[in-house]
Design a protein around this motif. Structure first.
Motif, mmCIF file in Angstrom:
data_model
loop_
_atom_site.group_PDB
_atom_site.id
_atom_site.type_symbol
_atom_site.label_atom_id
_atom_site.label_comp_id
_atom_site.label_asym_id
_atom_site.label_seq_id
_atom_site.Cartn_x
_atom_site.Cartn_y
_atom_site.Cartn_z
ATOM 1 N N ALA A 40 0.906 -1.120 -0.051
ATOM 2 C CA ALA A 40 0.152 0.007 0.028
ATOM 3 C C ALA A 40 0.942 1.192 -0.010
ATOM 4 O O ALA A 40 0.496 2.163 -0.382
ATOM 5 C CB ALA A 40 -1.041 -0.004 1.197
ATOM 6 N N ALA A 41 2.079 1.004 0.416
ATOM 7 C CA ALA A 41 3.159 2.320 0.510
ATOM 8 C C ALA A 41 4.434 1.559 0.947
ATOM 9 O O ALA A 41 4.409 0.264 0.980
ATOM 10 C CB ALA A 41 2.613 3.016 1.560
ATOM 11 N N THR A 42 5.365 2.500 0.750
ATOM 12 C CA THR A 42 6.930 1.935 1.103
ATOM 13 C C THR A 42 6.960 1.728 2.504
ATOM 14 O O THR A 42 6.309 2.334 3.301
ATOM 15 C CB THR A 42 7.932 3.241 0.713
ATOM 16 N N PRO A 43 7.436 0.374 2.920
ATOM 17 C CA PRO A 43 7.601 0.157 4.406
ATOM 18 C C PRO A 43 8.257 1.011 5.011
ATOM 19 O O PRO A 43 9.347 1.857 4.497
ATOM 20 C CB PRO A 43 8.302 -1.293 4.069
ATOM 21 N N GLU A 44 7.914 1.375 6.369
ATOM 22 C CA GLU A 44 8.521 2.413 7.265
ATOM 23 C C GLU A 44 9.029 2.027 8.377
ATOM 24 O O GLU A 44 8.638 0.985 9.044
ATOM 25 C CB GLU A 44 7.262 3.064 7.810
ATOM 26 N N LEU A 45 10.086 2.207 8.695
ATOM 27 C CA LEU A 45 11.019 1.989 9.945
ATOM 28 C C LEU A 45 10.640 2.976 11.121
ATOM 29 O O LEU A 45 10.531 4.107 11.018
ATOM 30 C CB LEU A 45 12.524 2.337 9.346
ATOM 31 N N LYS A 46 10.112 2.108 12.072
ATOM 32 C CA LYS A 46 9.499 2.728 13.418
ATOM 33 C C LYS A 46 10.434 2.347 14.530
ATOM 34 O O LYS A 46 10.919 1.293 14.544
ATOM 35 C CB LYS A 46 8.193 2.485 13.552
#
Length: 137
Positions: A40-46
């Protein structure tokens, strides 16, 4: 009774609490899930509350005939140590088609209005990119 039915009946343990004949490993109470869909979107680092870093992303999977197509959205999380694997995952563009294998856990919580809600958490164990999306940059 057919030959196959007799074989299955004969192979079935008759004692309650008998060990599983098909596996030598210990029993695990965890659900496995396999998804094929598009990011759905670029994977995010959290960062987590413990300071550990996690990668989160959503996978959209559609089903049904074209005029009645429905899309299901799945939130996925994974712990990937710093390095090339993490860099590759966080560089995947929106629209990339992925195959995800993971553990599925159903969590129940109470929202701000006092209503009981459930959410499915998926923890990635394996990811394969079937088709890399085109970057919009």
């Amino acid at each position: 009774m057919s030959f196959l039915a007799r074989r299955l009946t004969a192979a079935t343990p008759r004692v309650l609490g008998a060990s599983r004949a098909f596996s030598a490993s210990a029993r695990r109470d965890i659900a496995k899930i396999t998804l094929v869909g598009n990011l759905a979107a670029t994977p995010e680092l959290k960062a987590t509350s413990t300071g550990r870093e996690i990668i989160e992303y959503a996978v959209a999977s559609s089903h049904g005939p074209r005029e009645n197509r429905q899309t299901s959205w799945f939130r996925v999380a994974t712990f990937v140590e710093e390095g090339p694997r993490r860099d590759y995952l966080t560089s995947l563009p929106k629209g990339s088609t992925v195959f995800v294998e993971g553990d599925a856990v159903m969590n129940t919580y109470t929202d701000a209005e006092g209503k009981t809600k459930s959410a499915l958490s998926i923890y990635q164990k394996n990811l394969e990119v079937l088709r890399r999306g085109t970057s919009s940059e």
